[in-house]
Design an enzyme around this catalytic site. Structure first.
Site, PDB file in Angstrom:
ATOM      1  N   ARG A 987       0.836  -1.212   0.000  1.00  0.00           N
ATOM      2  CA  ARG A 987       0.000   0.000   0.000  1.00  0.00           C
ATOM      3  C   ARG A 987       0.864   1.253   0.000  1.00  0.00           C
ATOM      4  NH1 ARG A 987      -5.119  -1.461   3.765  1.00  0.00           N
ATOM      5  NH2 ARG A 987      -5.740  -3.373   2.697  1.00  0.00           N
ATOM      6  N   LYS A1052      -2.739  -7.477   3.341  1.00  0.00           N
ATOM      7  CA  LYS A1052      -2.143  -6.171   3.042  1.00  0.00           C
ATOM      8  C   LYS A1052      -0.666  -6.105   3.448  1.00  0.00           C
ATOM      9  CE  LYS A1052      -4.415  -4.412   7.189  1.00  0.00           C
ATOM     10  NZ  LYS A1052      -5.471  -3.511   7.626  1.00  0.00           N
ATOM     11  N   LYS A1054       2.545  -3.193   4.254  1.00  0.00           N
ATOM     12  CA  LYS A1054       2.793  -1.765   4.467  1.00  0.00           C
ATOM     13  C   LYS A1054       4.278  -1.490   4.635  1.00  0.00           C
ATOM     14  CE  LYS A1054      -1.684  -1.075   6.653  1.00  0.00           C
ATOM     15  NZ  LYS A1054      -2.410  -0.685   7.875  1.00  0.00           N
ATOM     16  N   CYS A1279     -17.026   3.619   8.277  1.00  0.00           N
ATOM     17  CA  CYS A1279     -16.263   2.377   8.237  1.00  0.00           C
ATOM     18  C   CYS A1279     -17.157   1.180   8.584  1.00  0.00           C
ATOM     19  CB  CYS A1279     -15.086   2.442   9.196  1.00  0.00           C
ATOM     20  SG  CYS A1279     -14.238   0.865   9.205  1.00  0.00           S
TER      21      CYS A1279
HETATM   22  S1  SF4 Z   1     -13.045   1.174  12.796  1.00  0.00           S
HETATM   23 FE1  SF4 Z   1     -11.191   2.298  12.637  1.00  0.00          FE
HETATM   24  S2  SF4 Z   1      -9.621   0.809  13.044  1.00  0.00           S
HETATM   25 FE2  SF4 Z   1     -11.441  -0.303  12.539  1.00  0.00          FE
HETATM   26  S3  SF4 Z   1     -11.220  -0.591  10.369  1.00  0.00           S
HETATM   27 FE3  SF4 Z   1     -12.485   1.174  10.651  1.00  0.00          FE
HETATM   28  S4  SF4 Z   1     -11.035   2.829  10.515  1.00  0.00           S
HETATM   29 FE4  SF4 Z   1      -9.842   1.010  10.846  1.00  0.00          FE
END
Ligand code: SF4
Ligand SMILES: Cc1cc2nc3c(=O)[nH]c(=O)nc-3n(C[C@H](O)[C@H](O)[C@H](O)COP(=O)(O)O)c2cc1C
Length: 1420
Positions: A987, A1052, A1054, A1279
């Site tokens: 990435r 992934k 990094k 997210c």
């Molecule tokens: S909640 Fe936060 S730590 Fe978990 S995947 Fe989503 S961005 Fe990443």
């Protein structure tokens, strides 16, 4: 007192090697099974007991298993089961097998078996049942023949043979040879065998066993042959009763011996609720036997009754009188002449008018020749089962046999001397033309006329006349349709095909094309064609009368001509009788045009003539059919290409192929049939993270492998009233939040609770079982124990309250068990299988492997998948599930707004899908022009804000599907891209910002870019999909991934580049790190290389842990990219591709060992790394404020809280940065801490930039050390993995904690505090001094003791803290820190020294000593 059934079960158990026991419909249990269970506990015998489900095919089971030793089948007789047995009767009849069938008051079903087996015994009392069971077992065992033993189940005292004597008795020699009389009919031989067994049994039990027991005067003028139960013995003047105990063989001599010579009338009285034929077989036997008598013959009358209580002295006397006065030609009913209430009039099923469109064609084409063997017209005379395919097949079989008999008779007559020339000619013509539909009929008429006129004395002539109906050739059809013979698609069809009979089957499919997805997937009519074709010798056609009428005509005629089974699948899409013909026409057109219903004809015999067997009559064809044809073509081509071998190939290979086809067909049939046999199972699941879904799918797969038909759906997709109509449902639910239901089950739970509150019981039909999944340690405090598996437990209880009935106890899956939830699953499953009677099913086929990311990658055509197609699909805001895995490689994540997810679900609309786009900015550097474009994209395509991420790049949220492509094209216009920003690839490479060291920054920046470019995927899919670059020539995918291959990396990857003393990239959290080493002259000498850092963890899964990287040596700048490559390739080839949770490099290194891994890398490099050089970090937070570079240019590190670029009241950061970008001539450097450095400001520009910074308050760095060191990931609302708030909440928490710091004089002291919404760890929480990791809304793990500059992992201090608890814990801790810290001692070090928490020395030990130390420890 005993009962007949238990006595019979006992004998069956003690005498058999195999027992097949038919199970009644759930919830009733098999009455035999209870007896078997108790015998199992007490007896030393262990016959194998196979339960067969209610609708199962016991005959098939018996044939599969019943070859060695004695087999017994036990069942309470039902019509369906008997019909299924009849189908196998021919094969079963030569097995050592006893079929014990319990009846109550009706023999009509069991009598169907009478002529199909060598022996048929009937017992009326429990004692008889016991004795006959023994007799039957002996007979079957000794003679290797099937015996049907029908017994009335009633209670009475039974003298039973003792257990140990049963087997010796069965094996003992016959006491008598059974010779009785000198009859030489086929039945006589069998009768002798019966007599021998009966004599031996009689001697053993010391009771008489006779085939026919009579009572009454031997000179009586009336004889009643009683086949049925009566209450006690009856005496009627001048009437002799003969109770039939042995129905097959039933010899003429027995009858003649029984009926007194002077008897004037014989009444055959049978206990049947309906008659299957006009004259019962017993009646016909009597007529035939008594015909042989010389002199006057008695009148023979058939009569029936339904209840034992109807057989009284009065009713018999009345019957006898009635018959004496007025003999009837039809059967008469004993007692009340009214039809029995349990014998409802049989009405023919209604055949919808649309179906006439096909039956009319048959009538038109075949006229008088047409014989629909399961015609509803037969129902009135033959009962409801007359339309079943089994019954129809039985009819066809009988007709075919009769015709064969007719042919034989014709041949006999032809050979007879007395046959005159005309008749001879007629008969020979008929023999030649007998299968000719047109010519056979007039010939038939002539033959009949000739025979009736001349009445030849040869017995064959009489036979021909009695079979005259078979003289004309007939076209025999069985029709399967939803209206009256639904079942035909599977078992009936198989039997028809397997029979090899010349029968034509027309199967109607009525499912409209536009409703194809809502149809019952288990009907599978469309598969039937392929299934039949695979048989090799079946004519198959797929037709649609509303599309090609002529093709239907052609197909029915070809089917008729085909000697053997033919199957025609006919499409007729309608929903009700009122469906207008125009709609049927439209639906047909759609289905045919789309290839859903291809029109074709398959004539296997054309193949043998070297002609093409397959004719496609429509344009489109489905894939599965295509595959079949390809296979077929392959074979044909093989033959054609080597003509010299043709015969050999056709001879051998052809047979093999046929054999293979047959086997395949048999396997397909097994699946088809077992699907029908067991009740269907619906599996409903609720799952947030996919675990419960995985187990639900596993359950589905295993159920399928055991032959159950299954349907899988989420809880929320099934309204309660739909559930009320379900019969067997297995629920799988995980636990979310704090004992809450997962998102896709919440509506369901609400509806459930509401129904409970209303006191309803709508689920009385439902049988269910729940598998609950949770984590007993997720909320570890004793007072939180109630959260463990709460939804599953609640569901289990609520379903019962609503009337449901558990078919298996609640199963509990716990993440804490040795095998996780699989441990509980393994306990629960067998109970489920037992319910369905499939626990004994051996599953040979491996469970289909789930589709994993590895499959998706490999099948994607180098990351293409069907993304391009998905983008133009406007019917949904989402992409296909597999594509959402692939878009990650393109820097795109599908998400949905979780704030409104539930509401949208409630509205019945799909989630508010949008996409996150992550840009690739190697080393985090961008130009002002690029910044401006990002700013615009956020406004035009995203949600108006953008985020600087922990990988030092830009991230947009809320981009809807149709904006994806324009966004990416915009990004591309400023020479940035999103390729490999996410996904299983390397990435975005992050790089130290080091504003003060301009020269060094230039070098490390170039290096980072080089590494990034070097490891970039090479697929052209990205350009093709997003930038509309042309497809590779001819559309063929010719991409090649020299580094990644088609599987890419296991997970992934990094890489970061750091320049000491600042560790702003958190080098230790990366898979690969390059720590810049500067020589004495200030030049970049090379890098220390680190490997194996990684943050992601899964709550409750101790196999997952964070790990900080190890330094493995030193390399030069030139060596760097190659080293990165070789480390990546070593991981590519050694990483765990089976378990994504264990796939990161950190686990590979711990598994292989650091030294081994390093050695492998060096082997691939061809050189060893130099020893690491000394270096020292002192912080990992950004160097805020102004810096002057060595080159005279200026840099200002801004503080952007959690990287969110947006305008807020009083903080117009987004506008401010845009304004700066407009005038700035240098660069923007994004940091891995989510901040931005305005870099390379020309002195001339300094004033303006400062002015703008001040104007927009971007220069405000007056924050506490705590805030400046804080960092949060995105989490809610976008997210998809977030379990708790993070970015939106951390600033609020900091407000409170910084107050404590200020109160303790720590305002300017740096404390690294991080928060993430889930354990994935995007904001690198596990190396923070204090961190919070979301577990559920408002609840977090609390971790302490990380190293100040990212050099040490922290450790879990509390497993569940809410804000008040956080403040309560941190208050005294911060106070102590302020008072007791050593000089320069950081908070993370202090909490260890002060005894709050133990230090974590390596990732694998992360869980050791979690929960605090000493007095700070609580039970973890
Ligand atoms: S909640 Fe936060 S730590 Fe978990 S995947 Fe989503 S961005 Fe990443
Ligand atoms: C955010 C979250 C909250 C959880 N809360 C509970 C809980 O309260 N009780 C429990 O028994 N398990 C709890 N668990 C454990 C899960 O139910 C368990 O890991 C399950 O296997 C997850 O299944 P899923 O992936 O289908 O959602 C929780 C898990 C998560 C991720």
């Amino acid at each position: 007192m005993s009962n007949a059934l238990s006595s019979v079960a006992r004998i069956a158990y003690l005498s058999s090697d195999l027992i097949v026991d038919s199970r009644p419909p759930f919830p009733s249990v098999s009455p035999f099974a209870a007896q078997y269970d108790s015998l199992h506990a007490t007896s030393s015998r262990r016959p194998t007991v196979y339960p067969v489900p209610v609708a199962g095919d016991p005959g098939a089971t018996l044939l599969r298993h019943g070859s060695a030793g004695l087999a017994s089948f036990t069942a309470v007789a039902t019509a369906q089961m008997i019909i299924r047995l009849v189908l196998h009767a021919a094969e079963l009849s030569s097995l050592p097998l006893v079929l014990h069938l319990a009846v109550t008051d009706d023999l009509s079903d069991v009598l169907l078996l009478r002529s199909a087996v060598p022996f048929f015994l009937v017992s009326y009392t429990p004692q008889q049942a016991h004795d006959n069971a023994l007799l039957a077992s002996r007979l079957a065992r000794r003679e290797n023949k099937a015996v049907v033993h029908v017994f009335y189940n009633s209670d009475d005292h039974v003298a039973e043979i003792d257990s140990d004597s049963v087997l010796p008795f069965l094996n003992s020699e016959n006491l008598s040879n059974g010779l009785n009389g000198a009859e030489h009919t086929p039945g006589a031989e069998l009768y002798k065998l019966y007599q021998a067994a009966a004599a031996s049994t009689s001697a053993r039990v010391d009771r008489t066993l006779s085939s026919l027991s009579s009572s009454g005067p031997s000179t009586a003028s009336s004889v009643v042959f009683l086949l049925g139960q009566a209450e006690g013995s009856i005496e009627v003047d001048d009437v002799l009763f003969a109770s039939v105990n042995l129905l097959t063989p039933f010899t003429a001599s027995q009858i003649i011996d029984t009926v007194p010579e002077k008897a004037a009338r014989v009444i055959v009285l049978e206990q049947v609720h309906r008659s299957n034929t006009k004259w019962s077989p017993l009646y016909l036997d009597l007529v035939a036997a008594l015909q042989q008598r010389e002199g006057t013959r008695p009148h023979i009358q058939s009569a029936y009754y339904t209840k034992a209580s109807q057989v009284t002295a009065e009713s018999i006397a009345k019957l006898v009188q009635t018959v004496a006065e007025k003999p009837a030609s039809a059967p008469i009913q004993l007692g009340d002449a009214m039809p029995s209430p349990s014998c409802p009039p049989q009405t023919a099923p209604h055949v919808p008018k649309h179906e006439l469109s096909y039956t009319k064609i048959l009538a038109y084409v075949f006229g008088q020749r047409l014989e629909i063997s399961n015609s509803p017209e037969n129902v009135s005379s033959q009962g409801a089962h007359a339309t079943t395919p089994e019954y129809a097949l039985g009819r066809v079989r009988a007709q075919v046999e009769q015709r064969a008999d007719l042919i034989k008779a014709v041949q006999e007559l032809l050979e007879a001397k007395e046959t005159d020339a005309d008749l001879h000619k007629l008969l020979s013509q008929w023999l030649l033309k007998r299968d000719d539909g047109t010519k056979s009929r007039p010939l038939a008429d002539e033959i009949v006329a000739a025979l009736e006129a001349s009445t030849p004395s040869h017995p064959a002539a009489a036979r021909i006349l009695s079979l005259r109906q078979y003289l004309p050739s007939q076209s025999r059809w069985i029709i399967g349709s939803d209206a009256w013979s639904y079942d035909l698609g599977a078992s009936g069809l198989h039997h028809a095909i397997a029979s090899g009979l010349d029968v034509n089957i027309l199967i109607l499919d009525t499912l409209p094309y536009s409703a194809r997805n809502s149809g019952d997937p288990h009907r599978r009519k469309q598969d039937v064609g392929l299934y039949a074709m695979n048989h090799g010798d079946v004519y198959v056609a797929s037709v649609a009368v509303y599309s090609a009428y002529a093709q239907v005509l052609q197909a029915v005629m070809e089917a008729d001509r085909h000697k053997g089974p033919s199957v025609i699948l006919a499409y007729l899409p309608y929903t009700t009788e009122e469906t207008p013909a125009l709609d049927i026409l439209k639906e047909t057109k759609l289905a045919v045009d789309a290839g859903y219903w291809p029109l074709y004809r398959w004539d296997p015999f054309k193949e043998s003539e070297g002609r093409e067997p397959f004719a496609l009559d429509s344009d489109s064809v489905k894939n599965d059919l295509k595959e079949f044809l390809d296979r077929q073509n392959h074979l044909s081509q093989l033959v054609r290409s080597k003509p010299q071998l043709a015969a050999e190939i056709v001879g051998n290979l052809g047979d093999n192929v046929k054999e293979i086809r047959r086997r395949k067909a048999a396997a397909a049939y097994d699946t088809l049939l077992t699907d029908l046999d067991a009740p269907p199972l619906t599996i409903l699941y609720a799952s947030d993270g996919g675990n419960a879904e995985k187990f639900a799918k596993k359950l589905g797969n295993q159920a399928k492998a055991r032959g159950l038909a299954t349907t899988l759906a989420t809880l929320d997709s099934v309204p309660l009233d739909t559930l009320a109509g379900e019969e067997y449902v297995a629920f799988v639910t995980s636990t979310a939040g704090q004992g809450e239901a997962p998102q896709n089950g919440r509506q369901f739970f609400k509806a459930l609770n509401a129904a409970v509150a209303r006191g309803e019981t709508p689920l009385s039909k439902l049988r269910y079982s729940v598998f609950a999944m949770g984590d007993s340690h997720y909320w570890p405090r004793p007072e939180d124990a109630g959260y463990y598996n709460r939804p599953g437990k609640d569901l289990d209880a609520r379903l019962a309250q609503l009337g449901g009935e558990r078919f298996a106890e609640l199963g509990l899956g716990d993440d804490q068990d040795a095998d996780g939830p699989a441990t509980g699953f393994k306990v629960w499953l067998p109970k489920l299988w037992k319910t369905f009677g499939v626990d004994a099913v051996e599953v040979h086929e491996a469970e289909p492997a789930p589709i994993t990311n590895e499959h998706i990658k490999a099948a994607s055509g180098y990351l293409r998948g069907t993304i391009a197609e998905g983008l133009v699909d406007t019917s949904t805001g989402a992409l296909a599930e597999a594509d959402t895995q692939l878009t990650k490689f393109h820097g795109i994540y599908q998400q949905d707004d979780r704030d409104i997810r539930e509401e949208r679900l409630a509205q019945g609309v799909e989630p508010a899908y949008s996409f996150m786009i992550r840009v690739r900015t190697p080393a985090g550097v961008c130009t002002p022009e690029q910044w401006l474009r990002m700013d615009e994209i956020a406004d035009e395509h995203g949600n108006g804000t953008f985020k600087l991420t922990t990988r030092a790049t830009f991230q947009f949220h809320g981009v809807i599907k149709r904006h994806l492509k324009p966004s990416i094209q915009e990004i591309n216009k400023v020479l940035l891209d999103t390729l490999a920003a996410c996904g299983d690839v390397n990435r975005n490479v992050t790089c130290a910002v080091i504003p003060t060291m301009s020269k060094l920054h230039k070098q490390v920046f170039e290096f980072s870019k080089l590494v990034s470019d070097h490891l970039l995927p090479r697929t052209t899919a990205y350009h093709e999909i997003w930038l509309d670059k042309k497809m590779v020539a001819g559309g063929a995918i010719k991409d090649f991934e020299p580094l990644y291959g088609e599987f890419y990396l296991p997970r992934k990857f990094k890489i970061a580049v750091a320049v000491p003393p600042t560790n702003d990239v958190d080098i230790y959290a990366n898979d690969v790190g390059f720590i810049a080493i500067v020589d004495d002259k200030g030049e970049l000498a090379g890098f220390n290389v680190t490997i194996g850092g990684g943050m992601g963890v899964t709550h409750g899964n101790k196999k997952t842990y964070p790990r900080i990287a190890d330094v493995i040596g030193f390399c030069t700048v030139e060596q760097g990219p190659l080293i990165a490559e070789k480390i990546m390739l070593t991981q590519r080839d050694n990483g765990n591709r089976v378990d994504r949770k264990n796939a990161r490099l950190k686990y590979t290194i711990d598994r292989m060992g650091l030294d081994v891994f390093k050695a492998e890398v060096e082997k691939r490099l061809g050189f060893t790394l130099a020893p690491a050089r000394p270096f020292a970090f002192d912080r990992n937070i950004d160097e805020y404020g102004w810096h002057a570079g060595e080159d005279g240019r200026h840099h200002c590190m801004l503080y952007i809280e959690n990287g969110r670029i947006q305008d807020e009241p009083g903080r117009d950061y987004k506008t401010g940065l845009r304004e700066i970008a407009k005038v700035h001539t240098g660069t923007f450097r994004l940091t891995a801490n989510q901040h931005v450095c305005i870099s390379d400001i020309e002195p001339a520009n300094l004033g303006e930039i400062k002015r703008l910074l001040a104007k927009y308050r971007l220069d405000d760095l007056n924050y506490t050390g705590l805030r400046l060191g804080s960092q949060a990931c995105v989490a809610f609302p976008t997210c998809g993995l977030a379990m708790a708030e993070s970015e939106r909440y951390l600033p609020l928490l900091v407000d409170k904690v910084e107050k404590m710091c200020e109160e303790n004089g720590l305002r300017n002291d740096s404390i690294v505090m991080r928060m993430t919404g889930c354990p994935n760890g995007c904001a690198r929480p596990y190396i923070a001094e204090v961190a919070f990791v979301g577990k559920a809304p408002g609840a977090y793990l609390m971790l302490l003791g990380g190293g100040f500059h990212g050099q040490r992992l922290n450790k879990i201090y509390r497993e569940n803290v809410t804000e008040p608890e956080i403040l309560e814990i941190l208050g005294p801790m911060i106070k102590r820190y302020a008072l007791e810290r050593n000089d320069g001692e950081h908070f993370g070090d202090f909490v260890i020294r002060a005894g709050y928490i133990a230090p974590t020395t390596e990732g694998r030990l992360w869980y050791d000593r979690m929960g605090g130390e000493g007095e700070h420890r609580i039970a973890a």
